[in-house]
Design a protein around this motif. Structure first.
Motif, PDB file in Angstrom:
ATOM      1  N   SER A  81      36.903  42.762  40.387  1.00 20.50           N
ATOM      2  CA  SER A  81      36.671  43.595  39.311  1.00 20.50           C
ATOM      3  C   SER A  81      35.168  43.918  39.122  1.00 20.50           C
TER       4      SER A  81
ATOM      5  N   HIS B 198      34.979  46.722  41.643  1.00 16.08           N
ATOM      6  CA  HIS B 198      35.323  47.780  41.181  1.00 16.08           C
ATOM      7  C   HIS B 198      34.617  48.515  40.064  1.00 16.08           C
ATOM      8  N   GLY B 199      34.008  47.479  39.171  1.00 16.62           N
ATOM      9  CA  GLY B 199      33.096  48.168  38.366  1.00 16.62           C
ATOM     10  C   GLY B 199      31.900  48.818  38.619  1.00 16.62           C
TER      11      GLY B 199
ATOM     12  N   SER C  96      20.372  38.505  34.581  1.00 20.28           N
ATOM     13  CA  SER C  96      21.326  37.881  33.581  1.00 20.28           C
ATOM     14  C   SER C  96      20.898  38.641  32.131  1.00 20.28           C
TER      15      SER C  96
ATOM     16  N   ILE D 195      21.445  42.273  31.797  1.00 18.25           N
ATOM     17  CA  ILE D 195      22.918  42.455  31.363  1.00 18.25           C
ATOM     18  C   ILE D 195      23.120  42.002  30.181  1.00 18.25           C
TER      19      ILE D 195
ATOM     20  N   PHE E  84      24.101  45.718  28.002  1.00 16.14           N
ATOM     21  CA  PHE E  84      25.326  46.040  28.333  1.00 16.14           C
ATOM     22  C   PHE E  84      26.064  46.911  27.068  1.00 16.14           C
TER      23      PHE E  84
ATOM     24  N   THR F  30      26.503  51.714  32.666  1.00 12.27           N
ATOM     25  CA  THR F  30      27.267  50.489  32.840  1.00 12.27           C
ATOM     26  C   THR F  30      27.684  49.765  34.084  1.00 12.27           C
TER      27      THR F  30
ATOM     28  N   ILE G  12      26.885  46.392  36.000  1.00 16.95           N
ATOM     29  CA  ILE G  12      27.975  45.395  36.792  1.00 16.95           C
ATOM     30  C   ILE G  12      27.517  45.242  38.057  1.00 16.95           C
TER      31      ILE G  12
ATOM     32  N   GLY H 233      25.346  42.359  38.117  1.00 13.61           N
ATOM     33  CA  GLY H 233      26.441  41.261  38.072  1.00 13.61           C
ATOM     34  C   GLY H 233      27.061  40.690  39.296  1.00 13.61           C
TER      35      GLY H 233
ATOM     36  N   LEU I 282      24.138  39.086  41.155  1.00 10.10           N
ATOM     37  CA  LEU I 282      23.979  37.938  40.754  1.00 10.10           C
ATOM     38  C   LEU I 282      24.968  36.936  41.262  1.00 10.10           C
ATOM     39  N   PHE I 283      26.112  37.386  41.165  1.00 14.60           N
ATOM     40  CA  PHE I 283      27.387  36.604  41.552  1.00 14.60           C
ATOM     41  C   PHE I 283      27.212  36.151  43.142  1.00 14.60           C
TER      42      PHE I 283
END
Lengths: 332, 281
Positions: A55, A58-59, A282, A285, A289, A298, A302, A305, A308-309
């Motif tokens: 996701s 995709h985002g 973080s 976001i 957001f 947006t 993402i 994000g 970060l992940f």
């Protein structure tokens, strides 16, 4: 058990002749069903991780498609013109985490040393619990405390002192340049240090305690001081575990959101001074957001994000790998 | 010469000892400072109105009833969704596939999810639910929280079931119990206290979570028990009110912070008390 089940069934269906094989069949079926159910749940954990990755990709595809890999090292962040780059948040994330680790690692190790080697037995448990309670306080509490209490305190005392002392030394003057804002990179780093301290402490304590007492006693027996025992016996033995604990703390610091959002100042720029406001991935976001209306905005958030992940995943994977090695050693 | 060496060693040791005492006091000082400030600031705003009135418009007095209820609903739902999944997954890892490859992979991934940044989980649920459905909802918030519950429950369930002695399982098997029954009737019962602890820790963890709710459940100024609409929650309201310029809102933020912290600390102390007798025996 079949007989118990039979009796049970017989009680329910009074006349029917209990059929052993039928009941056995039923038990076999429920057994297999339960096994597969638990297996599916275990696989669901993997699916959650897969879902997060898919996701996020995709985002963020819109932003990554438009800015390409250059997104990583572009500093501009302009919602009006629709130009986005991740460099400033990445920089803020790394610098605040480094500050946090520089403070929390030595302090955490010293606390662990105190708890395992020096602390009277009676106090060990209460102090350990108190430190762990520090880990239980929600991050938003650190945020509100940091904003209203800690930041003004730093602004009026510590920061002027730092500027006074280091502001004129060449090399250090840029690091401590500018007025004392109170909020900013340094404040965020300090709040993060307090937050990750319990994680580092409790893991360091656990790996210190896993050192075989025989080794320590042998060292004490030949006349080592406490420090020498720790330095030459405990630390070498516990090294991998300590590194794992530190990485775990680092993973927490990198991804921490609410506390940082309160005290970072949310300024999209890279400043040489650690007293200046900045931003982290973080915090960006969390702050922006819901305000982001355009798709590209947006999507860029993402993409942040996703970055970060990716960073925390790598750090946490290393941490877990090291801690797993320790466990295997302890088990063997 | 020997004497110099001895005193040098002793001094070094004394330095390290005092440093570690200082570090411990330093660590404890933060706990005292944070809790002290929280009590001081929060208690002055604590009144019955906090629990009976809605969040006020700027500059008016009011309470925290809707965020408290919202938090309770979403936390409860998240636990209802996350706990069964977590317990089942933990059961597989400890009972069926203790030495499986699947188990070690799941354990590794689960440990990473355990400390994954919660804001990323918010983004995940935003992508899967909010963007699809086209609106923020309390249900999305609860799902986001349940994603945080799962790894905590998986971890404690696996740990606690692993602690159950195999002789108990063998005894169950010897009287002809099918494996599923042995697990639910024997192993679960032996590990019950630990598993409850895990659920309590998960509740403590999510009741203060803000980041995953920011863009899933959003916020709601008004009373809402409809899971299909945006829902207020205590942490998000604290976030919004604390950063506002209004005196009344800031006071409510402190009071809310006190309520959350007391709840979380109470939960973790109860969880610890439940787990303690097992440890000592």
């Amino acid at each position: 058990m079949v007989d118990v089940a039979l009796q049970h069934d017989a009680g329910a269906v009074v006349v029917a002749q209990p059929d052993r094989t039928k009941v056995l069949q039923k038990l076999k079926f429920t057994d297999a069903a339960f096994r597969n159910l638990t297996r599916a749940a275990a696989i669901a954990v993997l699916v959650i991780l897969g879902g997060i990755i898919v996701s996020l990709i995709h985002g963020s595809s819109l932003a990554l498609g438009q800015f390409g890999i250059g997104f990583l090292w572009t500093e501009s962040w302009n919602p009006v013109t629709g130009n986005f780059g991740a460099l400033a948040p990445i920089y803020g994330t790394i610098v605040t985490s480094v500050i946090a680790m520089v403070i929390a690692v030595p302090v955490g190790l010293f606390i662990a040393l105190f708890l395992t080697e020096l602390c009277p037995m009676v106090l060990r448990r209460p102090i350990g619990i108190a430190i762990e309670l520090l880990a239980g306080i929600p991050s938003i509490i650190y945020g509100i405390w940091g904003l209203f209490i800690f930041a003004p305190f730093l602004q009026s005392t510590v920061q002027p002192f730092l500027i006074e002392t280091f502001g004129h030394i060449p090399g250090l003057d840029t690091l401590f340049a500018g007025p004392p804002y109170g909020i900013g990179i340094l404040t965020s780093g300090l709040v993060l240090a307090i937050m990750v301290l319990p994680f580092i402490t409790s893991i360091a304590r656990d790996v210190f305690e896993a050192v075989p007492p025989v080794l320590k006693e042998a060292a004490y027996g030949v006349g080592c001081t406490t420090w020498e025992v720790v330095r030459y016996v405990v630390l070498p033995y516990a090294r991998v575990g300590v590194i794992g604990g530190v990485m775990l703390g680092l993973g927490r610091a990198l991804g921490e959101t609410m506390a940082v959002t309160f005290v970072i100042g949310n300024a999209h720029r890279i400043s040489g001074s650690i007293l200046a406001p900045g931003t982290t991935i973080s915090a960006t976001i969390a702050n922006e957001f819901t305000e982001a209306v355009e798709d590209i905005y947006t999507s860029s958030l993402i993409a942040l994000g996703l970055i970060l992940f990716a960073i925390t995943f790598i750090v946490l994977a290393i941490a877990r790998y090291m801690l797993m090695r320790v466990q295997r050693k302890a088990g063997a | 010469m020997n004497h110099a060496l001895y005193s040098c060693r002793r001094q070094k040791n004394r330095l390290v000892v005092s440093l570690s005492v200082a570090a411990t006091l330093f660590g404890l000082a933060w706990l005292v400072l944070i809790l002290g400030v929280l009590l001081w600031k929060g208690f002055s705003g604590l009144s019955l109105a906090v629990f009976t009135q809605m969040t006020p418009p700027p500059g008016a007095a009011g309470g925290l009833l809707n965020p408290i209820v919202g938090s309770l609903i979403m936390t409860g739902l998240a636990v209802l969704i996350g706990t069964p999944l977590g317990i089942l997954a933990g059961t597989y890892m400890a009972e069926y596939g203790r030495y499986d490859r699947l188990t070690s992979v799941v354990r590794f991934i689960n440990d990473i999810l355990l400390s994954a940044p919660s804001i990323v989980i918010g983004l995940f649920i935003y992508e899967v639910m909010v963007a699809r459905m086209g609106h923020f909802s309390g249900f999305a918030g609860a799902i986001a929280l349940s994603v945080i519950v799962v790894p905590v429950v998986v971890r404690t369930t696996e740990d606690m079931l692993t602690l159950v002695p195999d002789t108990l399982r063998e005894a169950g098997a010897s009287i002809g119990l099918p494996r599923a029954m042995m697990i639910t009737k024997v192993a679960y019962r032996a590990a019950r206290a630990g598993m409850v602890t895990g659920v309590l820790l998960a509740v403590a963890r999510i009741s203060g979570e803000t980041a995953p709710l920011l863009f899933t459940a959003l916020n709601n100024q008004f009373w809402s028990a409809d899971l299909n609409t945006p829902m207020a929650s205590l942490p998000v309201v604290i976030f919004q009110f604390a950063l506002s310029p209004y005196q009344e809102w800031q006071q409510l933020a402190w009071t809310g912070a006190l309520i959350i912290t007391l709840a979380v600390l109470a939960l973790s102390i109860v969880a610890r008390a439940l787990a303690a007798p097992r440890k000592s025996s």
